[in-house]
Design a protein around this motif. Sequence first.
Motif, short mmCIF file in Angstrom:
data_model
loop_
_atom_site.label_atom_id
_atom_site.label_comp_id
_atom_site.label_asym_id
_atom_site.label_seq_id
_atom_site.Cartn_x
_atom_site.Cartn_y
_atom_site.Cartn_z
N ASP A 11 -49.16 16.43 28.03
CA ASP A 11 -50.09 17.60 27.76
C ASP A 11 -50.52 17.36 26.41
OD1 ASP A 11 -50.06 18.53 30.33
OD2 ASP A 11 -48.65 19.91 29.75
N LEU A 12 -49.85 16.77 25.39
CA LEU A 12 -50.15 16.80 24.35
C LEU A 12 -51.35 16.03 23.73
CD1 LEU A 12 -46.68 15.77 22.58
CD2 LEU A 12 -47.70 17.93 22.32
N PRO A 13 -51.94 14.79 24.47
CA PRO A 13 -52.96 14.16 23.93
C PRO A 13 -54.25 15.04 24.20
CG PRO A 13 -51.64 12.77 25.42
CD PRO A 13 -50.99 14.10 25.53
N PHE A 14 -54.28 16.34 24.98
CA PHE A 14 -55.36 17.16 25.30
C PHE A 14 -55.48 18.17 24.28
CE2 PHE A 14 -53.82 15.43 29.43
CZ PHE A 14 -55.11 14.90 29.90
N MET A 15 -54.60 18.47 23.27
CA MET A 15 -54.80 19.29 22.31
C MET A 15 -56.05 19.09 21.73
SD MET A 15 -50.98 19.54 20.32
CE MET A 15 -51.88 20.30 19.24
N PRO A 16 -56.60 17.87 21.21
CA PRO A 16 -57.82 17.67 20.42
C PRO A 16 -58.96 18.35 21.21
CG PRO A 16 -56.64 15.58 20.28
CD PRO A 16 -55.74 16.51 21.08
N ALA A 17 -58.80 18.09 22.61
CA ALA A 17 -60.11 18.79 23.49
C ALA A 17 -59.99 20.44 23.42
CB ALA A 17 -59.88 18.46 24.75
N TYR A 18 -58.88 21.02 23.18
CA TYR A 18 -59.01 22.38 22.99
C TYR A 18 -59.43 22.92 21.79
CZ TYR A 18 -55.70 22.86 27.21
OH TYR A 18 -55.43 22.87 28.46
N PHE A 19 -59.08 22.01 20.81
CA PHE A 19 -59.71 22.19 19.22
C PHE A 19 -61.15 22.03 19.30
CE2 PHE A 19 -55.27 20.75 17.46
CZ PHE A 19 -54.58 22.04 17.71
N LEU A 20 -61.57 20.95 20.12
CA LEU A 20 -62.94 20.83 19.89
C LEU A 20 -63.83 21.94 20.57
CD1 LEU A 20 -65.19 19.00 19.51
CD2 LEU A 20 -65.07 18.03 21.63
N ILE A 21 -63.24 22.62 21.76
CA ILE A 21 -63.87 23.90 22.34
C ILE A 21 -63.80 24.62 21.11
CG2 ILE A 21 -63.62 25.52 24.21
CD1 ILE A 21 -62.39 23.01 25.90
N ILE A 22 -62.84 25.07 20.82
CA ILE A 22 -62.47 26.15 19.61
C ILE A 22 -63.71 25.81 18.58
CG2 ILE A 22 -61.51 27.30 17.89
CD1 ILE A 22 -58.99 26.84 19.66
N PHE A 23 -64.13 24.63 18.11
CA PHE A 23 -64.91 24.24 17.37
C PHE A 23 -66.51 24.75 17.60
CE2 PHE A 23 -62.35 21.55 14.22
CZ PHE A 23 -62.95 21.95 13.00
N VAL A 24 -66.72 24.49 18.88
CA VAL A 24 -67.91 24.99 19.57
C VAL A 24 -68.16 26.31 19.49
CG1 VAL A 24 -69.20 24.88 21.77
CG2 VAL A 24 -67.87 22.81 21.23
N PHE A 25 -67.10 27.17 19.63
CA PHE A 25 -67.41 28.51 19.62
C PHE A 25 -67.50 28.82 18.11
CE2 PHE A 25 -63.93 29.27 22.81
CZ PHE A 25 -64.77 29.27 23.97
N HIS A 26 -67.00 28.17 17.08
CA HIS A 26 -67.17 28.34 15.74
C HIS A 26 -66.56 27.68 14.74
CE1 HIS A 26 -68.06 30.58 11.87
NE2 HIS A 26 -68.96 31.13 12.32
N PRO A 27 -67.08 26.98 13.57
CA PRO A 27 -66.67 26.22 12.84
C PRO A 27 -65.20 26.76 12.38
CG PRO A 27 -68.80 25.87 12.56
CD PRO A 27 -68.60 27.05 13.42
N TRP A 28 -65.33 27.90 11.78
CA TRP A 28 -64.37 28.75 11.03
C TRP A 28 -63.16 28.65 12.07
CZ3 TRP A 28 -65.84 33.21 7.70
CH2 TRP A 28 -66.76 32.74 6.69
#
Length: 574
Positions: A138-155
């Motif tokens: 599951d660890l390699p998919f952490m960046p994908a979750y962070f990318l989705i959060i970035f899409v919500f808002h950069p902060w």
Amino acid sequence: MKEFQPISVRGAIGTYRGAFTAIFVISAFVNLLMLTGPIFMLQVYDRVLASNSVPTLLGLAGIALMLYFVGGLLDILRLRALTRIAMRVYSRLSGPAFRANMKMPLIAGRRAAGVSPYRDVEAIRRFLGSPGPAAICDLPFMPAYFLIIFVFHPWLGMLAVAGGIFIACLVVTNEFLSRKPSKNLSESSGLQSTLISSTRRNADVITAMGMGDSLSNRYSGAVEQHYQRQQAVSDHSNLFSSVIKMLRLMLQSAMLGLGAYLVIQQEVTAGVMIAASIIMARALAPIEQAVSHWPSFVASRQAAGRLDETFKACAEAGDTAGLPMPKSTLRVEGLATAAPGEQDLFLQGVDFELNAGDGLGVVGPSGSGKSSLARALVGIWPSLAGSVRLDGATLDQWSLTERGRFIGYLPQDVELFEGTVAENICRFAAEPDIEAILQAAEAASIHHMIAGLPEGYQTQIGEAGTLLSAGQRQRLGLARALYGNPFLLVLDEPNSNLDTVGERALTDAMNAARARGGIVIVIAHRPSALAAVNKTLMIQNGAQVQFGDRDEMLRKVVPAQRSTAQHRSKIDAV
């Protein structure tokens, strides 16, 4: 043919590379479906509450329920697959580990006491069958979750990345700090296992001489040491696990707080605030799970390293394929030997030659090196100098299995195995030769004794042959040594537990072995064991003193011993 086929833990696990790839693909779908909750919350807050539409809520709930169900099934499938892979790897490594477990004492000697290949294989199986590998997938998919959060808002994305980096640094720190405690824990576990097995093997001696309390206290000390090391590893693991869990909850709340601020500033919606918090928790969950399984992972990795070293140490050089069984000569040239893993010589300078049909009696005082010679002749102890040659070929040119076809060995301490009388005689052969079993029993003159047992040859003799007397065990060991009519028969103190009838049977067996063209070597203290030999070798202080015809040597040795005894009696009289 090699007795130990080249194998490594990486190679055994790599055999199932396709299965691990499938598990990784399943993990991708599992992580994708983990977004069901955040997306459902996002839609409820931004769509359902805004439109007050019950049909929309029901439709979204139905879709979410179906996705949850599919995600659960995939997660179950992933864990079941890991369990099966773990058992396959265990099955693939257990055979080499079992053989290595038998051979390590002959390679490393006393230094092999703490080495337990089978325990290492079990450690690898436990980790592979645990949720730990799933968390790693599951660890390699952490960046994908962070990318989705970035899409919500950069902060929100920067907060998630900063939290992930900080926790990753904690994981790396945990890795370096956990190595030594885990290694110490493995060593203490090995000491406990060694003590348990040795006390079980010598239960009669311990009971007879009242050693139980002393050994129990010693075991309690080993348990206390193991407990302290286990406690240190557990405390270390629990500390990092709790800190990471606390940080995950703090980051989740911080994400919620920052989201609330952005909602107030009308930069994101309330649904985004909730969804970002849930996704953040999901992104960090694999790290928390991986840390909780970190001791198991470290133990597994260390076990894999030890196993690879053990397999490498036990690997044999390629033997000569098709080499015929010896049938003519035994030549010992300048032999020097020592206990496995040691450099101090127990025996040196041994040089003699025997032909088919010869019998050799090895004599000398206790501790002179007679048993060391016996072990070197059958390949148990290494030849540090010189060689042992059968028909010109050294022992290592045959595999261990092939050697067993032409070598019979009866050690001082006869070790039998739990099983039937027939299984012990035929050396637990997969396809035993019934005629050869009967022939060996007749040669050792124990057929009538076996026939008198409750179930004859199918009688279970118990662990280490506890249901038999010492003399019966020794004669059964002799029958095992004679099984298959070996060319080289080495007997170490074979008459130590025998009565007159047993000694007569031993002499007959040795004469029969010589008559069929075998070579018999007997280590003896009692002269009766030399009745069936024609040559004698005398060893003193770890070196060969004399070698020659039995009768001629006895004529020289016996008068000299009598003269020495008379001289000592005169001194005592004075």
